[in-house]
Design a protein around this motif. Structure first.
Motif, PDB file in Angstrom:
ATOM      1  N   VAL A 110       0.653  10.312  -1.526  1.00  0.00           N
ATOM      2  CA  VAL A 110       1.857   9.669  -0.993  1.00  0.00           C
ATOM      3  C   VAL A 110       2.215   8.535  -1.939  1.00  0.00           C
ATOM      4  N   CYS A 111       3.490   8.462  -2.335  1.00  0.00           N
ATOM      5  CA  CYS A 111       3.953   7.373  -3.194  1.00  0.00           C
ATOM      6  C   CYS A 111       4.726   6.363  -2.349  1.00  0.00           C
ATOM      7  N   THR A 112       4.642   5.098  -2.731  1.00  0.00           N
ATOM      8  CA  THR A 112       5.429   4.073  -2.046  1.00  0.00           C
ATOM      9  C   THR A 112       5.759   2.950  -3.015  1.00  0.00           C
ATOM     10  N   THR A 113       6.933   2.359  -2.806  1.00  0.00           N
ATOM     11  CA  THR A 113       7.301   1.157  -3.564  1.00  0.00           C
ATOM     12  C   THR A 113       7.185  -0.081  -2.675  1.00  0.00           C
ATOM     13  N   ASN A 114       6.657   0.075  -1.475  1.00  0.00           N
ATOM     14  CA  ASN A 114       6.512  -1.064  -0.557  1.00  0.00           C
ATOM     15  C   ASN A 114       5.336  -1.950  -0.959  1.00  0.00           C
ATOM     16  N   PHE A 115       5.483  -3.241  -0.682  1.00  0.00           N
ATOM     17  CA  PHE A 115       4.450  -4.212  -1.033  1.00  0.00           C
ATOM     18  C   PHE A 115       3.465  -4.444   0.106  1.00  0.00           C
ATOM     19  N   ASP A 116       3.765  -3.911   1.303  1.00  0.00           N
ATOM     20  CA  ASP A 116       2.938  -4.191   2.477  1.00  0.00           C
ATOM     21  C   ASP A 116       1.769  -3.210   2.580  1.00  0.00           C
ATOM     22  N   PHE A 117       1.035  -3.294   3.706  1.00  0.00           N
ATOM     23  CA  PHE A 117      -0.172  -2.476   3.874  1.00  0.00           C
ATOM     24  C   PHE A 117      -0.108  -1.649   5.167  1.00  0.00           C
ATOM     25  N   LEU A 118       1.106  -1.336   5.611  1.00  0.00           N
ATOM     26  CA  LEU A 118       1.269  -0.620   6.873  1.00  0.00           C
ATOM     27  C   LEU A 118       0.722   0.800   6.803  1.00  0.00           C
ATOM     28  N   LEU A 119       0.945   1.479   5.694  1.00  0.00           N
ATOM     29  CA  LEU A 119       0.426   2.844   5.560  1.00  0.00           C
ATOM     30  C   LEU A 119      -1.097   2.847   5.522  1.00  0.00           C
ATOM     31  N   GLU A 120      -1.690   1.918   4.772  1.00  0.00           N
ATOM     32  CA  GLU A 120      -3.150   1.848   4.727  1.00  0.00           C
ATOM     33  C   GLU A 120      -3.735   1.621   6.128  1.00  0.00           C
ATOM     34  N   ARG A 121      -3.119   0.724   6.877  1.00  0.00           N
ATOM     35  CA  ARG A 121      -3.638   0.421   8.214  1.00  0.00           C
ATOM     36  C   ARG A 121      -3.546   1.639   9.128  1.00  0.00           C
ATOM     37  N   GLN A 122      -2.444   2.373   9.035  1.00  0.00           N
ATOM     38  CA  GLN A 122      -2.308   3.535   9.909  1.00  0.00           C
ATOM     39  C   GLN A 122      -3.287   4.636   9.533  1.00  0.00           C
ATOM     40  N   TYR A 123      -3.475   4.893   8.244  1.00  0.00           N
ATOM     41  CA  TYR A 123      -4.452   5.910   7.828  1.00  0.00           C
ATOM     42  C   TYR A 123      -5.847   5.550   8.319  1.00  0.00           C
ATOM     43  N   ASP A 124      -6.185   4.279   8.231  1.00  0.00           N
ATOM     44  CA  ASP A 124      -7.511   3.857   8.686  1.00  0.00           C
ATOM     45  C   ASP A 124      -7.660   4.007  10.198  1.00  0.00           C
ATOM     46  N   LEU A 125      -6.592   3.726  10.947  1.00  0.00           N
ATOM     47  CA  LEU A 125      -6.624   3.915  12.396  1.00  0.00           C
ATOM     48  C   LEU A 125      -6.780   5.384  12.754  1.00  0.00           C
ATOM     49  N   ASP A 126      -6.081   6.249  12.020  1.00  0.00           N
ATOM     50  CA  ASP A 126      -6.074   7.676  12.328  1.00  0.00           C
ATOM     51  C   ASP A 126      -7.402   8.355  12.043  1.00  0.00           C
ATOM     52  N   ARG A 127      -8.172   7.845  11.106  1.00  0.00           N
ATOM     53  CA  ARG A 127      -9.353   8.560  10.647  1.00  0.00           C
ATOM     54  C   ARG A 127     -10.646   7.996  11.224  1.00  0.00           C
ATOM     55  N   GLN A 128     -10.541   7.379  12.393  1.00  0.00           N
ATOM     56  CA  GLN A 128     -11.738   6.968  13.143  1.00  0.00           C
ATOM     57  C   GLN A 128     -12.669   6.069  12.326  1.00  0.00           C
ATOM     58  N   ASP A 129     -12.079   5.055  11.711  1.00  0.00           N
ATOM     59  CA  ASP A 129     -12.846   4.032  10.974  1.00  0.00           C
ATOM     60  C   ASP A 129     -13.424   4.524   9.651  1.00  0.00           C
ATOM     61  N   ASN A 130     -13.178   5.775   9.284  1.00  0.00           N
ATOM     62  CA  ASN A 130     -13.623   6.222   7.958  1.00  0.00           C
ATOM     63  C   ASN A 130     -12.582   5.789   6.922  1.00  0.00           C
ATOM     64  N   ARG A 131     -13.042   5.323   5.778  1.00  0.00           N
ATOM     65  CA  ARG A 131     -12.118   4.867   4.741  1.00  0.00           C
ATOM     66  C   ARG A 131     -11.578   6.093   4.020  1.00  0.00           C
ATOM     67  N   THR A 132     -10.393   6.566   4.433  1.00  0.00           N
ATOM     68  CA  THR A 132      -9.902   7.821   3.892  1.00  0.00           C
ATOM     69  C   THR A 132      -8.567   7.695   3.192  1.00  0.00           C
ATOM     70  N   VAL A 133      -8.122   6.470   2.937  1.00  0.00           N
ATOM     71  CA  VAL A 133      -6.943   6.280   2.115  1.00  0.00           C
ATOM     72  C   VAL A 133      -7.395   5.548   0.857  1.00  0.00           C
ATOM     73  N   HIS A 134      -6.901   5.991  -0.270  1.00  0.00           N
ATOM     74  CA  HIS A 134      -7.329   5.439  -1.557  1.00  0.00           C
ATOM     75  C   HIS A 134      -6.114   4.848  -2.272  1.00  0.00           C
ATOM     76  N   PRO A 135      -5.835   3.553  -2.092  1.00  0.00           N
ATOM     77  CA  PRO A 135      -4.679   2.954  -2.769  1.00  0.00           C
ATOM     78  C   PRO A 135      -4.903   2.904  -4.283  1.00  0.00           C
ATOM     79  N   VAL A 136      -3.890   3.288  -5.023  1.00  0.00           N
ATOM     80  CA  VAL A 136      -3.922   3.218  -6.487  1.00  0.00           C
ATOM     81  C   VAL A 136      -2.809   2.271  -6.920  1.00  0.00           C
ATOM     82  N   VAL A 137      -3.183   1.185  -7.568  1.00  0.00           N
ATOM     83  CA  VAL A 137      -2.227   0.174  -7.985  1.00  0.00           C
ATOM     84  C   VAL A 137      -2.146   0.102  -9.506  1.00  0.00           C
ATOM     85  N   ASP A 138      -3.301   0.118 -10.167  1.00  0.00           N
ATOM     86  CA  ASP A 138      -3.345  -0.050 -11.623  1.00  0.00           C
ATOM     87  C   ASP A 138      -3.527   1.281 -12.349  1.00  0.00           C
TER      88      ASP A 138
END
Length: 544
Positions: A110-138
């Motif tokens: 998933v690509c985003t130009t947003n500066f916030d962390f709303l997508l990361e928070r929702q993925y973490d909520l959905d996956r039962q506390d497993n860290r399953t979203v991998h943000p790539v910034v650099d």
């Protein structure tokens, strides 16, 4: 309730979704549905610019970018980032319904130009506390193999935790392609085979203009058609998007309910993908193939095994036969060829089609899949028309259970596996209990499918039921004659040798050919043919 938004999505776009060829690009409009205590609300791009401009003395910006750039010049980069975090309510905003439904769609990237962390928070909520979203910034993160589990969140313009990487001023935008050539190349490469779907953008948004310019400059006229999902868009805006080669999916509904409309549309897209995803998976063995050909609401016999690779051979040899003995069809992700292009979509479809899932949650990847299964199980409980997914977790340490998975009874296994391990029989007992619970409904399933005019599915379900009944009867009378696996034709031959063959033996062989032609050749089955098979199987089962 009938879908009301799907009709607005072109057929090729829906086909790309099912095949795992969407590349969602999320803009600021998506953040409007974030949860915030009133009167606070998330700003759009023009509102963000006005907030910065109002703090400048004796200066009238000519554009949003001009105002933000002037603010940085006046107060410095550090203060700009701090103020941006305040305006975006970084520490207070929580994902809303549109985020929840969007994150239930299985995307690898998933690509985003947003500066916030709303997508990361929702993925973490959905996956039962497993860290399953991998943000790539650099850029240097692009070369790191993070594994197949989870979603890669490609933050094209950085975020407020990476001030030097943030693309927010005129200088940042002007230097983007020069300063980050690998990011530009990566995005262009993705869009060679994937369809860009813009969500939360307007034509006045510099993020949209820059991304689309990047794609056009790299791919030219060979670029795939792109789409923008909008709510109650004006005809003029639609025309302007389409002049730039972007088709608009215009969803009906009031603009003030933008988030609710998106949430409804994403939920419909998720169910559409699951309803049509079966043909994108091709099992390497016949029995799982039969189960994938059944309608999504049919009672499946699939038992999905999720195990670390190093213990999979043990499960195949010692646990799979026990699952088969009580009527299940064991399958793993490795047994299925994915004709689509998304690993996440493949796992989502396998879990969706299974009735039972055995998860050896002793690795990070299988813990991730356990989280997906728990989410699906809870989702099914809220939908009475969907069968519940039964889950059997296996662990070496109960601390391996994360989130809501802690509420499921798990089986503990030793680190060293051997043929006489007690946990194998615990799995067998759990599978037998589930099979017994499902048994009565399975007896009625061929007739239900027949009444629903699912004639091919009725034949498949009836012959599967006959196969199970014959296998069970032969196992009681002549267990030494059985071996694994056996086709129904082989079972009939053994039954004939043991004097237990049905009186209409040759007719059953004809039903077997009809079933095989329906499974492998796509043969259409008439109501008369299906009725003959269903009634015939019912008579045989009653007699044995």
């Amino acid at each position: 309730m009938a879908p009301k938004h799907l009709v607005h999505f072109p057929k090729p776009l829906l086909e790309d979704l099912v095949s795992g060829r969407w590349l969602p690009v999320i803009g600021a409009g998506m953040s409007l549905n974030a949860k915030l205590a009133p009167p606070a609300k998330m700003p759009l791009w023009p509102e963000l610019g006005k907030a910065f401009a109002d703090e400048l003395l004796d200066y009238s910006p000519t554009s949003v970018l001009d105002g933000i750039s002037a603010y940085e010049h006046e107060f410095g980069r550090a203060r700009l980032i701090e103020r941006l975090a305040e305006l975006l309510h970084i520490n207070r905003a929580q994902p809303g319904p549109a985020h929840k439904e969007f994150c239930s769609l299985p995307f690898d990237i998933v690509c985003t130009t947003n500066f916030d962390f709303l997508l990361e928070r929702q993925y973490d909520l959905d996956r039962q506390d497993n860290r399953t979203v991998h943000p790539v910034v650099d850029e240097d993160q692009l070369s790191i193999n993070i594994g197949a589990s989870g979603t890669l969140l490609f933050k094209l313009h950085g975020d407020v935790r990476h001030p030097t990487r943030l693309v927010v001023t005129e200088a940042d935008y002007d230097g983007f392609l020069t300063n980050y050539p690998l990011i530009a190349t990566y995005l262009a490469n993705q869009l060679i085979t994937k369809t860009a779907v813009f969500i939360g953008y307007s034509l006045d948004d510099p993020d949209f203009r820059q991304i689309w310019h990047l794609v056009a400059s790299r791919l030219g006229k060979t670029r795939r058609m792109a789409y923008a999902i909008m709510v109650n868009a004006r005809p003029g805006d639609i025309a302007r998007f389409e002049r730039r080669g972007v088709k608009v999916v215009n969803l009906p509904g009031p603009r003030e309910k933008y988030g609710e409309v998106l949430a409804e549309a994403f939920a419909e897209l998720r169910e559409y993908r699951r309803d049509h995803a079966g043909p994108t998976l091709k099992p390497t063995e016949e029995k799982p193939l039969e189960q994938f050909l059944l309608p999504r609401d049919a009672m499946s016999r699939l038992c999905l095994f999720s195990t670390p690779l190093e213990v999979l051979p043990f499960y195949r040899e010692n646990v799979f036969p026990l699952a088969e003995a009580v009527g299940f069809v064991p399958v793993t992700a490795a047994d299925v060829i994915n004709l689509g292009e998304s690993v996440s979509a493949k796992i989502d479809t396998l879990i969706d089609r299974a009735s039972v899932m055995v998860v050896d949650a002793t690795s990070s990847f299988t813990q991730f899949e356990l989280g997906l299964a728990v989410s699906r199980s809870q989702e099914g409980a809220a939908r009475p028309n969907r069968r519940p997914l039964r889950i059997i977790p296996v662990v070496t340490d109960f601390a391996q259970l994360q989130g809501a998975a802690r509420n499921i009874v798990a089986i503990r296994r030793p680190y060293e596996l051997s043929d006489d391990n007690q946990f194998v029989w615990q799995i067998a007992e759990a599978l037998e209990a589930i099979a017994s619970e499902m048994g009565l409904a399975q007896l009625d399933e061929p007739r239900r499918l027949l009444d629903a005019k699912e004639y091919r599915a009725a034949v498949i379900a009836a012959m599967t039921l006959l196969e199970l009944a014959l296998s069970k009867r032969l196992n009681e009378a002549a267990p030494e004659a059985l071996r694994r696996p056996m086709s129904i034709r082989q079972l009939l031959e053994v039954a004939a040798k043991e004097g237990m063959a049905p009186e209409n033996y040759k007719e059953v062989l004809g039903w077997t050919k009809l079933r095989n032609d329906a499974v492998h050749g796509g043969k259409r089955v008439s109501r008369q043919e299906a009725l003959a098979v269903v009634e015939g199987v019912e008579q045989i089962i009653n007699s044995i």
